[in-house]
Design a protein around this motif. Structure first.
Motif, PDB file in Angstrom:
ATOM      1  N   TYR A   1       0.864  -1.181   0.000  1.00 45.08           N
ATOM      2  CA  TYR A   1       0.000   0.000   0.000  1.00 45.08           C
ATOM      3  C   TYR A   1       0.896   1.224   0.000  1.00 45.08           C
ATOM      4  CZ  TYR A   1      -4.134  -2.829   1.133  1.00 45.08           C
ATOM      5  OH  TYR A   1      -5.155  -3.728   1.119  1.00 45.08           O
TER       6      TYR A   1
ATOM      7  N   ASP B   1      -0.081   4.459   0.199  1.00 47.01           N
ATOM      8  CA  ASP B   1      -0.412   5.499   1.174  1.00 47.01           C
ATOM      9  C   ASP B   1       0.257   5.158   2.490  1.00 47.01           C
ATOM     10  OD1 ASP B   1      -2.345   3.547   0.459  1.00 47.01           O
ATOM     11  OD2 ASP B   1      -3.556   4.179   2.165  1.00 47.01           O
TER      12      ASP B   1
ATOM     13  N   VAL C   1       1.629   4.629   6.076  1.00 46.12           N
ATOM     14  CA  VAL C   1       1.229   4.513   7.467  1.00 46.12           C
ATOM     15  C   VAL C   1       2.541   4.552   8.245  1.00 46.12           C
ATOM     16  CG1 VAL C   1       0.109   3.038   9.189  1.00 46.12           C
ATOM     17  CG2 VAL C   1      -0.736   3.063   6.824  1.00 46.12           C
TER      18      VAL C   1
ATOM     19  N   VAL D   1       3.180   0.307   3.321  1.00 47.79           N
ATOM     20  CA  VAL D   1       2.882  -0.922   4.064  1.00 47.79           C
ATOM     21  C   VAL D   1       2.948  -2.125   3.123  1.00 47.79           C
ATOM     22  CG1 VAL D   1       1.135  -2.151   5.399  1.00 47.79           C
ATOM     23  CG2 VAL D   1       1.391   0.327   5.655  1.00 47.79           C
TER      24      VAL D   1
ATOM     25  N   ALA E   1       1.671  -5.296   2.734  1.00 46.97           N
ATOM     26  CA  ALA E   1       0.599  -6.127   3.306  1.00 46.97           C
ATOM     27  C   ALA E   1       0.737  -7.587   2.906  1.00 46.97           C
ATOM     28  CB  ALA E   1      -0.758  -5.587   2.884  1.00 46.97           C
TER      29      ALA E   1
ATOM     30  N   PRO F   1      -3.213 -13.623  12.303  1.00 47.52           N
ATOM     31  CA  PRO F   1      -3.608 -12.602  13.275  1.00 47.52           C
ATOM     32  C   PRO F   1      -4.062 -11.308  12.598  1.00 47.52           C
ATOM     33  CG  PRO F   1      -1.228 -12.939  13.311  1.00 47.52           C
ATOM     34  CD  PRO F   1      -1.784 -13.945  12.359  1.00 47.52           C
ATOM     35  N   ASN F   2      -4.550 -10.370  13.369  1.00 52.34           N
ATOM     36  CA  ASN F   2      -4.972  -9.076  12.836  1.00 52.34           C
ATOM     37  C   ASN F   2      -3.827  -8.451  12.053  1.00 52.34           C
ATOM     38  OD1 ASN F   2      -6.769  -8.338  15.878  1.00 52.34           O
ATOM     39  ND2 ASN F   2      -7.616  -9.018  13.944  1.00 52.34           N
ATOM     40  N   GLY F   3      -4.173  -7.927  10.893  1.00 50.85           N
ATOM     41  CA  GLY F   3      -3.170  -7.230  10.079  1.00 50.85           C
ATOM     42  C   GLY F   3      -2.277  -8.154   9.260  1.00 50.85           C
ATOM     43  N   ALA F   4      -2.591  -9.453   9.234  1.00 50.14           N
ATOM     44  CA  ALA F   4      -1.748 -10.426   8.530  1.00 50.14           C
ATOM     45  C   ALA F   4      -1.781 -10.242   7.017  1.00 50.14           C
ATOM     46  CB  ALA F   4      -2.196 -11.846   8.882  1.00 50.14           C
ATOM     47  N   GLY F   5      -2.905  -9.726   6.496  1.00 52.90           N
ATOM     48  CA  GLY F   5      -3.039  -9.542   5.046  1.00 52.90           C
ATOM     49  C   GLY F   5      -4.195 -10.318   4.431  1.00 52.90           C
ATOM     50  N   LYS F   6      -5.035 -10.914   5.257  1.00 54.79           N
ATOM     51  CA  LYS F   6      -6.140 -11.754   4.769  1.00 54.79           C
ATOM     52  C   LYS F   6      -7.142 -10.957   3.920  1.00 54.79           C
ATOM     53  CE  LYS F   6      -7.377 -12.808   8.991  1.00 54.79           C
ATOM     54  NZ  LYS F   6      -6.403 -11.987   9.751  1.00 54.79           N
ATOM     55  N   THR F   7      -7.594  -9.836   4.462  1.00 57.72           N
ATOM     56  CA  THR F   7      -8.583  -9.037   3.736  1.00 57.72           C
ATOM     57  C   THR F   7      -7.969  -8.444   2.464  1.00 57.72           C
ATOM     58  OG1 THR F   7      -9.806  -8.583   5.758  1.00 57.72           O
ATOM     59  CG2 THR F   7     -10.134  -7.045   3.941  1.00 57.72           C
ATOM     60  N   THR F   8      -6.706  -8.087   2.544  1.00 56.73           N
ATOM     61  CA  THR F   8      -6.005  -7.569   1.357  1.00 56.73           C
ATOM     62  C   THR F   8      -6.000  -8.625   0.250  1.00 56.73           C
ATOM     63  OG1 THR F   8      -4.600  -6.181   2.744  1.00 56.73           O
ATOM     64  CG2 THR F   8      -3.785  -6.689   0.533  1.00 56.73           C
TER      65      THR F   8
ATOM     66  N   HIS G   1     -11.114 -16.137  13.049  1.00 56.13           N
ATOM     67  CA  HIS G   1     -10.232 -16.144  14.223  1.00 56.13           C
ATOM     68  C   HIS G   1     -10.651 -17.251  15.187  1.00 56.13           C
ATOM     69  CE1 HIS G   1      -7.943 -12.630  13.120  1.00 56.13           C
ATOM     70  NE2 HIS G   1      -9.068 -11.998  12.827  1.00 56.13           N
TER      71      HIS G   1
HETATM   72  N1  LIG Z   1      -6.077   0.684   2.208  1.00 60.45           N
HETATM   73  C1  LIG Z   1      -4.994   0.490   2.942  1.00 60.45           C
HETATM   74  N2  LIG Z   1      -4.005   1.401   2.975  1.00 60.45           N
HETATM   75  C2  LIG Z   1      -2.881   1.214   3.706  1.00 60.45           C
HETATM   76  N3  LIG Z   1      -2.659   0.122   4.458  1.00 60.45           N
HETATM   77  C3  LIG Z   1      -3.619  -0.809   4.481  1.00 60.45           C
HETATM   78  C4  LIG Z   1      -4.826  -0.683   3.737  1.00 60.45           C
HETATM   79  N4  LIG Z   1      -5.580  -1.790   3.961  1.00 60.45           N
HETATM   80  C5  LIG Z   1      -4.882  -2.557   4.806  1.00 60.45           C
HETATM   81  N5  LIG Z   1      -3.699  -1.983   5.130  1.00 60.45           N
HETATM   82  C6  LIG Z   1      -2.629  -2.558   5.976  1.00 60.45           C
HETATM   83  O1  LIG Z   1      -2.275  -3.815   5.409  1.00 60.45           O
HETATM   84  C7  LIG Z   1      -2.014  -4.763   6.420  1.00 60.45           C
HETATM   85  C8  LIG Z   1      -2.924  -5.984   6.230  1.00 60.45           C
HETATM   86  O2  LIG Z   1      -4.260  -5.594   6.497  1.00 60.45           O
HETATM   87  P1  LIG Z   1      -5.491  -6.595   6.257  1.00 60.45           P
HETATM   88  O3  LIG Z   1      -6.732  -5.818   6.433  1.00 60.45           O
HETATM   89  O4  LIG Z   1      -5.293  -7.275   4.958  1.00 60.45           O
HETATM   90  O5  LIG Z   1      -5.291  -7.633   7.456  1.00 60.45           O
HETATM   91  P2  LIG Z   1      -6.230  -8.834   7.952  1.00 60.45           P
HETATM   92  O6  LIG Z   1      -5.377 -10.054   7.950  1.00 60.45           O
HETATM   93  O7  LIG Z   1      -7.479  -8.861   7.176  1.00 60.45           O
HETATM   94  O8  LIG Z   1      -6.512  -8.425   9.476  1.00 60.45           O
HETATM   95  P3  LIG Z   1      -7.849  -8.637  10.405  1.00 60.45           P
HETATM   96  O9  LIG Z   1      -7.743 -10.005  11.008  1.00 60.45           O
HETATM   97  O10 LIG Z   1      -7.654  -7.580  11.441  1.00 60.45           O
HETATM   98  O11 LIG Z   1      -9.035  -8.415   9.566  1.00 60.45           O
HETATM   99  C9  LIG Z   1      -2.191  -4.032   7.750  1.00 60.45           C
HETATM  100  O12 LIG Z   1      -0.942  -3.586   8.176  1.00 60.45           O
HETATM  101  C10 LIG Z   1      -3.083  -2.855   7.369  1.00 60.45           C
HETATM  102  O13 LIG Z   1      -2.855  -1.767   8.229  1.00 60.45           O
END
Ligand SMILES: Nc1ncnc2c1ncn2[C@@H]1O[C@H](COP(=O)(O)OP(=O)(O)OP(=O)(O)O)[C@@H](O)[C@H]1O
Ligand SMILES: [Mg+2]
Length: 288
Positions: free
Chosen positions: A13, A15, A17, A22, A24, A43-50, A196
């Motif tokens: 990413y 933008d 942070v 970042v 991801a 865990p949270n922030g692992a990159g799953k949603t990305t 989770h």
């Molecule tokens: N649009 C964005 N811009 C910048 N950084 C982002 C963006 N979306 C996610 N991130 C960063 O990318 C990393 C992965 O985020 P992601 O949402 O993919 O995690 P996740 O595994 O889905 O976490 P969770 O279990 O909390 O849902 C994190 O560090 C997050 O802060």
């Protein structure tokens, strides 16, 4: 045939942070064979949603490729849209329409204009039928999530992506939701889910991938992961009243453990074994 192929996907990413871009996803690869249930855990922030956003082309990977049923999602966005159903992690509150209207609109969005049978079926399956005339803002959090699942299925996708489908869903409905997911699998739908609740993943998923900080740490069956990374606990009550407790590799059998600790089998009154769990294996792996 693979339902999904994720090939060396990186996502940075731009933008910033905390003053820097970042990373991801740092080169993630795995495949999901058609008709199976696959758990993407981390865990949270692992990159799953990305990763899920990259499959649906909402986000574009910085490099690497994603294929759905053999076709690149970026080359074939329309096919991808028709083949994939997604339930996003964030619940969206579009307030003014009713449950059945929303499913109608969603069907229309996919070019399906007579979809009442399918929509009714989905509402029944997801315990929404009795709420079908309620507007979204009148629904509880768990009902909203179930509506999002129904929405994702109106066009009968072959690959279903579920990002935290059971967050905020109560125990009874969670069970019926998993039953429904199994039914979908038996109809041939391939499913990728994040959760989770590792106990759910252990029961539901044929394969799991563990990611942490954008890196793939494991990809295999829950059973192998437990064998490789967790330990079993053996509690022995001896005839003389003494109690011994051994924590050993999941790979060792009872007789191996007894031999290792020089326990005389004739002096044992009772044995209790607590098998390793996916949660233990996960914690161990992610802490590495
Ligand atoms: N649009 C964005 N811009 C910048 N950084 C982002 C963006 N979306 C996610 N991130 C960063 O990318 C990393 C992965 O985020 P992601 O949402 O993919 O995690 P996740 O595994 O889905 O976490 P969770 O279990 O909390 O849902 C994190 O560090 C997050 O802060
Ligand atoms: Mg997420």
């Amino acid at each position: 045939m693979n339902a999904l192929e994720v090939v060396n996907v990186r996502k940075t990413y731009k933008d910033k942070v905390a003053g820097k871009p970042v990373e991801a996803l740092k080169g993630v690869s795995f495949t999901i064979s058609a008709g199976s249930i696959f758990g993407l855990l981390g865990p949270n922030g692992a990159g799953k949603t990305t990763l899920i956003a990259s499959i649906t082309t909402l986000e574009e990977p910085t490099s690497g490729e994603i294929r759905v049923f053999g076709e690149s999602v970026l080359d074939q966005p329309l096919k991808t849209k028709m083949n994939v159903g997604v339930v996003h992690q964030e619940v969206i509150n579009t307030g003014f329409f009713s449950v059945s209207e929303i499913l109608d609109f969603q069907s229309g969005y996919y070019g399906i204009y007579k979809n009442k049978e399918r929509c009714d079926y989905l509402m029944q399956k997801l315990s929404l039928y009795e709420h079908r005339d309620k507007k979204v803002k009148q629904l509880s959090g768990g009902m909203k999530r179930r509506l999002m699942i129904a929405k994702a299925l109106v066009h009968s996708p072959k690959l279903l992506l579920l990002d935290e489908p059971t967050a905020g869903v109560d125990v009874g409905l969670r069970e019926s939701l998993w039953k429904f997911v199994f039914e979908l699998k038996n109809e041939g739908v391939s499913i990728l889910l994040t959760t989770h609740y590792l106990e759910e993943a252990e029961q539901m998923c044929e394969q799991v991938a563990i990611i942490n900080k954008g890196e793939l740490l494991y990809n295999g069956t829950p059973k192998n992961m437990i064998a490789d990374y967790s330990q079993k606990k053996m509690i022995l009550t001896m005839k003389d009243g003494n109690v011994h407790q051994f924590t050993e590799s999941q790979k060792l059998g009872v007789s191996d453990v007894l031999a290792k600790h020089h326990v005389d089998i004739n002096q044992i009154q009772d044995i209790k074994i607590e098998e390793g769990r996916l949660e233990d294996a996960f914690s161990k792996m992610v802490a590495l």
